[in-house]
Design a protein around this motif. Structure first.
Motif, PDB file in Angstrom:
ATOM      1  N   UNK A 166      35.759  37.183  35.721  1.00  0.00           N
ATOM      2  CA  UNK A 166      34.671  38.123  35.078  1.00  0.00           C
ATOM      3  C   UNK A 166      33.522  38.191  35.904  1.00  0.00           C
ATOM      4  N   UNK A 167      33.059  36.887  36.413  1.00  0.00           N
ATOM      5  CA  UNK A 167      31.874  36.684  37.161  1.00  0.00           C
ATOM      6  C   UNK A 167      32.249  37.311  38.702  1.00  0.00           C
ATOM      7  N   UNK A 168      33.277  37.064  39.073  1.00  0.00           N
ATOM      8  CA  UNK A 168      33.780  37.570  40.388  1.00  0.00           C
ATOM      9  C   UNK A 168      34.065  39.017  40.472  1.00  0.00           C
ATOM     10  N   UNK A 169      34.572  39.380  39.503  1.00  0.00           N
ATOM     11  CA  UNK A 169      34.756  40.875  39.553  1.00  0.00           C
ATOM     12  C   UNK A 169      33.642  41.679  39.391  1.00  0.00           C
ATOM     13  N   UNK A 170      32.850  41.363  38.496  1.00  0.00           N
ATOM     14  CA  UNK A 170      31.685  42.350  38.363  1.00  0.00           C
ATOM     15  C   UNK A 170      30.446  41.868  39.110  1.00  0.00           C
ATOM     16  N   UNK A 171      30.341  40.960  39.848  1.00  0.00           N
ATOM     17  CA  UNK A 171      29.404  40.653  40.638  1.00  0.00           C
ATOM     18  C   UNK A 171      29.464  41.487  42.050  1.00  0.00           C
ATOM     19  N   UNK A 172      28.442  42.296  42.447  1.00  0.00           N
ATOM     20  CA  UNK A 172      28.418  43.030  43.717  1.00  0.00           C
ATOM     21  C   UNK A 172      27.850  42.528  44.657  1.00  0.00           C
ATOM     22  N   UNK A 173      27.497  41.096  44.602  1.00  0.00           N
ATOM     23  CA  UNK A 173      26.997  40.576  45.973  1.00  0.00           C
ATOM     24  C   UNK A 173      27.818  39.895  46.975  1.00  0.00           C
ATOM     25  N   UNK A 174      27.381  39.657  48.115  1.00  0.00           N
ATOM     26  CA  UNK A 174      28.132  39.409  49.155  1.00  0.00           C
ATOM     27  C   UNK A 174      28.962  37.995  48.957  1.00  0.00           C
ATOM     28  N   UNK A 175      28.033  37.026  48.357  1.00  0.00           N
ATOM     29  CA  UNK A 175      28.873  35.767  48.196  1.00  0.00           C
ATOM     30  C   UNK A 175      30.175  35.619  47.162  1.00  0.00           C
ATOM     31  N   UNK A 176      30.031  36.749  46.132  1.00  0.00           N
ATOM     32  CA  UNK A 176      31.173  36.710  45.260  1.00  0.00           C
ATOM     33  C   UNK A 176      32.571  36.968  46.151  1.00  0.00           C
ATOM     34  N   UNK A 177      32.403  38.056  46.988  1.00  0.00           N
ATOM     35  CA  UNK A 177      33.539  38.323  47.902  1.00  0.00           C
ATOM     36  C   UNK A 177      33.923  37.236  48.660  1.00  0.00           C
ATOM     37  N   UNK A 178      33.200  36.585  49.338  1.00  0.00           N
ATOM     38  CA  UNK A 178      33.553  35.238  50.083  1.00  0.00           C
ATOM     39  C   UNK A 178      33.963  34.090  48.799  1.00  0.00           C
ATOM     40  N   UNK A 179      33.429  33.982  48.010  1.00  0.00           N
ATOM     41  CA  UNK A 179      34.075  32.969  46.844  1.00  0.00           C
ATOM     42  C   UNK A 179      35.514  33.364  46.540  1.00  0.00           C
TER      43      UNK A 179
END
Lengths: 281, 407
Positions: free
Chosen positions: A100-113
């Protein structure tokens, strides 16, 4: 032409279930019959092993012996259930919020994670085995069921599947919820999880089938036999206990079959949703 | 998890129903407005929609049915497995042999040989009685003990008296002859010899008469043989054979060849008469092979004559204790396989699927010495830490899982 295609499908389907048929018929054969058909393999005699699709002298002896006279089977069975259930519950607790966190976060680091996650998913167990062993060993978890459960609770695969399901939720729905005054946690619980439930259940079913059949982890991390899981234990196959081995295999297969029948719908839909999700991207 | 799943499905069905109702309501709407062309189009469209939704609804119902079927399958499977888990445990527990164990330990093997023996005389002495008399009664029999002065037999007194009278007349006539010879101045040497002979015989008769025909024993002895019979006349040979009551007797006991191996000269044997419970120990004088039966051996001991009667049967027990052996086990612990190899079973804890289990393990042994109950064994793989299975309530084979008997 239509019939030919259908026949082809049936034929291929039959080929796929032949191993299962072997196990079922093998379970119903007596030891004498098994010995006669398997002698070339087990007793190292000349010629090729044969097989009877219909047992010549069907008997339920092996089944009864396994069900009523083999407490070992149940030890393994409950070990497997314990490990798999713990893993699935753990995944539900940790993987779903992570996705959920990774799908909803629009920040750059979430993509990297997420990229790192995908990378981890690509690593086969054999590659990470040694490092896992070292970590578990220093945590004194070797030779406990925790050594199987803990690494898989944080497995990347369910995160990946649930992530796709969460991506499918239209942003407008979430915005509407936000406008209605829902907090992040409320949105997750009341909107995110129910909508992505098909995907979550699909991940669970796939997970069950996978962890039910895991072999390397128990073999590497467990030392005492009493902690083993079903998939690890296959009785030493000799002419005398061939029937026992077949019954054992069949009953190791059964729980997976039951779960598959129960979860077939979720599996199909979860994967279908995921498919469309991927297309949309 | 299941709850949320159900609720969700329920909610979905509900929304579907309201959707259906809405479409039904919508159907009537165009007719009221009177717009024919769009109404027709809408109706067809909505009919299609309706059919589609109907189909979806049916599919969902079917799925619901299937799911409840699958759920039932899951529950049924779980129940069967739980019941069978317990059943198999019970079956397993009742089939496992319960064994009694003993720590491996050394000891000695005691051989106890029980046999019976007979007391036999060491030497015999003959007893002579005057010959030529009819025997009126015999006062002793074989085996009876007599003291000095006891009556052995009684002769017919009348016959003695007759003979005594005869001798008296004979003597009288001899005296007459002698007188005549002196008168005639002839040699009387021959007559004197006859006179002394006859008078000696007469003295014997007279003394017999004075004893009323009884013959008395001259010393303490035990009669072993009686050679005279009632009513017949006594002869020249010894009437009785006796054994003196002083000194020692031989005690002869017969043992089998294998038992004889455990008895040797100098050992102590316990002798018990039937009457006396408490035994006495005597030394073994010799062990020799029997003349008639080569598989039997005779053990000779010396017993005091005062206590044991000749011919008496006594129980003799020989006890021989072996040297110290490293491993002694009861016979029940020693097994023999089809190949004729002797082995014992020891317990070994093994990591099995049911946790730490005790299994029986085969250890080959060689029997060194044994008696009726115990067995001294040796084997290269024996060790002092081993727990040897000495008893079990069921047949135990090598490799079987066993349970220790609770004390």
């Amino acid at each position: 032409m239509k019939y030919i295609g259908r026949l082809l499908v049936y034929f291929l389907g039959f080929i796929c279930i032949i191993p299962v048929l072997f196990v079922v018929t093998g379970t119903l054969m007596g030891n004498t019959e098994l010995a006669s058909v398997l002698a070339p393999v087990l007793a190292e005699e000349g010629g090729y092993a044969g097989w009877h699709l219909i047992p010549s002298w069907p008997t339920l002896k092996n089944l009864i012996a396994l069900l009523l006279d083999t407490p070992e089977y149940y030890v393994l069975f409950w070990n497997s259930i314990k490990v798999v259930a713990a893993i699935l519950v753990g995944q539900f607790i940790f993987a779903v919020p992570a996705a959920w966190g990774m799908a909803q976060s629009r920040r750059k680091w979430s993509g990297i994670a997420f990229s790192v996650y995908i990378f981890c998913m690509l690593l086969p167990f054999q590659v990470t085995m040694l490092s896992q062993y070292l970590v578990l060993n220093s945590l004194s978890m070797i030779n406990t069921h925790l050594s199987l459960i803990l690494p898989l609770v944080f497995s990347t695969f369910p995160v990946f599947i649930v992530y796709q399901s969460f991506l499918d939720i239209p942003p407008t729905v979430l915005e509407a919820a936000k406008i209605d005054g829902a907090g992040q946690f409320q949105i997750f619980c009341h909107i995110g999880v129910p909508i992505a439930l098909q995907g979550i259940l699909a991940a669970m079913v796939v997970g069950f089938l996978e962890y039910w059949n895991m072999v390397e982890q128990p073999v590497v991390f467990l030392q005492e036999k009493r902690l083993w899981t079903l998939s690890v234990y296959i009785p030493e196959l000799t002419v005398e206990n061939a029937g026992n081995a077949f019954a054992f295999s069949l009953f190791s297969l059964l729980p997976a079959v039951v779960i598959f029948i129960v979860g077939k719908e979720f599996l199909a839909q979860g994967i279908a949703i995921q498919g469309t999700g991927l297309e949309d991207k | 998890m299941e709850d949320t799943e159900k609720r969700e499905r329920y909610e979905r069905d509900e929304t579907e129903e309201t959707e259906l109702e809405e479409t039904e309501l919508n159907e009537t709407e165009p007719e009221e407005t009177g717009m024919k062309e769009p109404a027709l189009y809408d109706r067809r469209e909505q009919e299609r929609l309706y059919i589609r939704q109907e189909r979806m609804h049916r599919r969902r119902l079917r799925r619901k049915k299937l799911l409840s079927g699958a759920g039932r399958l899951l529950v049924g499977f779980a129940i069967v497995i739980i019941v069978c888990t317990y059943l198999s445990r019970f079956a397993n527990a009742s089939l496992i042999p319960v064994v009694e164990c003993k720590k491996a330990g050394g000891g000695t093997i005691t051989h106890t040989i029980k046999t019976s023996g007979t007391v036999k005389e060491t030497k015999k002495i003959p007893v002579y009685v005057p010959s030529g008399f009819r025997i009126d009664s015999i006062s002793v029999e074989e085996g009876s003990s007599v003291k000095e002065g006891d009556v052995l037999l009684t002769f017919d007194l009348e016959q003695i008296k007759e003979k005594d009278e005869e001798k008296r007349l004979e003597l009288n006539s001899l005296y007459k002859q002698r007188k005549e010879a002196i008168k005639a101045e002839l040699s009387v040497a021959e007559i004197d010899r006859q006179i002394s002979e006859v008078s000696r015989e007469k003295y014997q008769y007279t003394s017999l008469i004075s004893l009323e025909g009884n013959v008395l024993a001259k010393q303490d002895m035990q009669i072993t043989d009686v050679n005279v019979s009632l009513g017949s006349s006594s002869g020249e040979d010894a009437a009785f054979l006796g054994s003196p009551l002083s000194g020692k007797y031989n005690l002869m006991a017969q043992v089998s060849e294998e038992d004889a191996a455990f008895i040797q000269k100098g050992d102590q044997g316990m002798v018990q008469t039937a009457a006396a419970e408490e035994g006495e120990y005597f030394e073994v004088k010799s062990v020799s092979q029997d003349q008639e039966n080569p598989f039997a051996y005779n053990v000779r001991m010396r017993v005091p004559a005062k206590k044991y009667k000749i011919g008496a049967s006594v129980n003799v027990t020989f006890t021989r204790t072996s040297g110290q052996y490293d491993y002694c086990v009861p016979w029940s612990a020693v097994r023999t396989n089809a190949m004729g190899t002797n082995y014992i079973l020891v317990t070994r804890s093994k990591d099995t699927l049911l946790g730490e289990s005790i299994t029986a393990q085969m250890v080959e042994v060689t029997i060194q010495e044994y008696n009726d109950t115990d067995c001294a064994v040796s084997g290269s793989s024996l060790s002092k830490e081993m727990n040897i299975i000495i008893n079990s309530d069921k047949q135990v084979e090598a490799g079987d899982v066993v349970r220790l008997k609770e004390n």
